[in-house]
Enzyme design. Structure first.
Site, short mmCIF file in Angstrom:
data_model
loop_
_atom_site.label_atom_id
_atom_site.label_comp_id
_atom_site.label_asym_id
_atom_site.label_seq_id
_atom_site.Cartn_x
_atom_site.Cartn_y
_atom_site.Cartn_z
N LYS A 262 0.83 -1.20 0.00
CA LYS A 262 0.00 0.00 0.00
C LYS A 262 0.88 1.26 0.00
O LYS A 262 0.67 2.18 -0.78
CB LYS A 262 -0.87 -0.02 1.26
CG LYS A 262 -1.79 1.17 1.40
CD LYS A 262 -2.47 1.20 2.75
CE LYS A 262 -3.19 -0.11 3.00
NZ LYS A 262 -4.10 -0.01 4.16
N LYS B 294 3.36 -1.91 11.29
CA LYS B 294 2.04 -1.83 11.94
C LYS B 294 2.23 -2.18 13.41
O LYS B 294 3.19 -2.87 13.75
CB LYS B 294 1.07 -2.83 11.30
CG LYS B 294 -0.38 -2.56 11.60
CD LYS B 294 -0.98 -1.52 10.66
CE LYS B 294 -2.37 -1.12 11.12
NZ LYS B 294 -3.03 -0.24 10.14
N ASP C 239 -5.34 3.86 13.79
CA ASP C 239 -6.09 2.79 13.11
C ASP C 239 -7.30 2.55 14.02
O ASP C 239 -7.67 3.44 14.79
CB ASP C 239 -5.22 1.52 12.96
CG ASP C 239 -5.86 0.46 12.07
OD1 ASP C 239 -5.90 0.65 10.84
OD2 ASP C 239 -6.35 -0.56 12.59
#
Ligand code: NDP
Length: 447
Positions: free
Chosen positions: A116, A128, A168
């Site tokens: 991405k 992440k 997130d």
């Protein structure tokens, strides 16, 4: 599994080495499937062990997060940061605070993030992180205590040129603020170590809106290419968090009518089109459940359970809640009801079987790593502004976001066509994202 023996071997090792992490296996399998023709055309990748290296995170950090709740009880959560790939830039990717978080979820998200981030065309690697902490039902003080403890450990591993986390699920402006405050206190430096910051301390205009707006820019471009548009279309959007809210705003601005939104308990259906101001007040200000919407709009309906939202007839579906929220059955109902486009705001919201139903049913399908890349792209724009110690206007950031999303769509479309899979934007996005990372990894030697 794959026709290519090399990829088969890699996949087997991934499953053996990472047991009980089905989401991670799912994410890797989907990418490797798309890369099959690229690997066949480039034997040098196999010789360089490129794919074995790509599926193994550069670094995995897990840590204890102790904190004291309002009753004086000691609580212990688990923290994670997976620094997956830094071939094209510092690790970049969000932090998720949700009880379902475990290492397999963070690894799937970190792996997706590599491609991405590459697709955005900006110099950011993939990472992440997160925790099994649940901010729901916690006081501001408890959220602050948790965030300070989390950042106390995380601060040892991140930095403006090393690893730049963002938000997130469960991590919005409030959590980023507490974590930034703690980082600044520990390090005595004011740097762009997190994105999604408040506007008073280095945040970028349009970052809050970016993922939802970007999703609609991508979708709009995909629709235009097929001679369709948002104008007059009925739109169903799952979730009612950051991505869902700003997807609703932009889809409406582009002429669509959003008739449904959800949370993890249930969904609302408002045939007149949802009242976004009421949703923002409920979710962003009061942090209440979506079912409260019917108290403001009694003509709307509330239904318990999440998956029922996909039974509402619509032209365009934008899943913006969480992974694997659309299964085969839900996908079949969407197709049967005439849905002609699905674009993923959430990460991996469609199961592989659902994707297959959409693609074989002739539905235009925009996969997450392309369609929701607007958030991380604007985070990278926030990093640029922080480096310059300068801020662009909302219109400047929004225009750049728009261009980036149009480019992501076109690059994905063209890569798919180049490898004989025209119209398959899943394959196109994976291939286009992979190429830049692969070139950089080849240039760096065996590292
Ligand atoms: P938020 O926490 O703001 O909102 C998440 C929404 O999804 C909430 O409405 C939540 O409901 C719902 N939800 C969460 N888990 C579940 C579940 N298990 N079942 C059903 N509904 C659920 O998160 P975001 O809007 O930021 O993120 C949504 C998705 O978009 C995630 O997949 C995320 O990874 C992805 N994404 C986010 C980006 C960003 O910039 N924020 C960037 C790119 C992707 P409830 O309140 O009941 O939990």
């Amino acid at each position: 599994m794959f026709k290519n023996a090399y990829l088969n071997g890699v996949m087997e090792t991934v499953i053996k080495r990472n047991p009980a992490e089905p989401e991670f296996h799912q994410a890797v399998r989907e990418v490797l499937e798309s890369l099959e023709p690229v690997i066949e055309a480039h034997p040098e990748y196999e010789k360089a062990g490129l794919i074995e290296r790509l599926v193994e995170p550069e670094r995995v950090i897990t840590f204890r997060v102790p904190w004291v709740d309002d009753k004086g009880n000691v609580q212990v959560n688990r923290g994670f940061r997976v620094q997956f790939n830094s071939a094209i830039g510092p690790y970049k990717g969000g932090l998720r605070f949700h009880p379902s978080v475990y290492l397999g979820i963070i690894k799937f998200l970190g792996f997706e993030q590599i491609f991405k981030n590459s697709l955005t065309g900006l110099p950011i690697g993939g990472g992440k992180g997160g925790s099994d902490f649940d901010p729901k039902g916690k006081s501001d003080n408890e959220v602050m205590k948790f965030c300070q403890s989390f950042m106390t450990e995380l601060s040892k591993h991140i930095g403006a040129d090393t690893d730049v986390p963002a938000g997130d699920i469960g991590v919005g402006g409030r959590e980023i603020g507490y974590m930034y405050g703690q980082y600044k206190r520990l390090r005595n430096e004011f740097t762009g170590v997190l994105t999604g910051k408040g506007l008073t301390y280095g945040g970028s205009l349009a970052r809050t809106e970016a993922t939802g707006y970007g999703l609609c820019y991508f979708t709009d471009e995909m629709l235009k290419d097929a001679g369709k548009s948002f104008e007059g279309a009925t739109v169903v959007i799952s979730g009612s968090g950051n991505v869902a809210i700003y997807a609703t705003e932009k889809a409406t601005a582009l002429g669509g009518k959003v008739v449904a939104l959800s949370d993890s308990n249930g969904y609302i259906y408002d045939k007149n089109g949802v009242d976004l101001a009421a949703i923002k007040q409920l979710k962003e200000v009061e942090r209440k459940r979506i079912k409260e919407y019917v108290n403001i709009h009694p003509e709307a309906e509330y239904h318990e359970g999440c998956s029922g939202i996909w039974t509402i007839p619509c032209d365009i579906a934008l899943p913006c809640a969480t992974q694997n929220e659309i299964n085969k059955e839900s996908a079949e109902i969407l197709v049967k009801n005439g849905c002609f486009a699905v674009a993923e705001g959430a990460n991996m919201p469609s199961t592989p079987e659902a994707v297959e139903v959409f693609q074989s049913g002739g539905v235009l399908f925009g996969p997450a790593k392309a369609a929701n890349a607007g958030g991380v792209a604007t985070s990278a724009l926030e990093m640029s502004q922080n480096s310059m110690r300068y801020s662009w206007t909302f219109e400047e950031v929004d225009a750049k976001l728009h261009d980036i999303m149009v480019n992501i769509y076109r690059n994905s479309r063209d890569a798919a066509a180049e490898y004989g899979m025209a119209g398959n934007f899943v394959a196109g996005a994976n291939i286009a994202g992979f190429k830049k990372v692969a070139d950089a990894m080849m240039a760096h030697g065996i590292v």
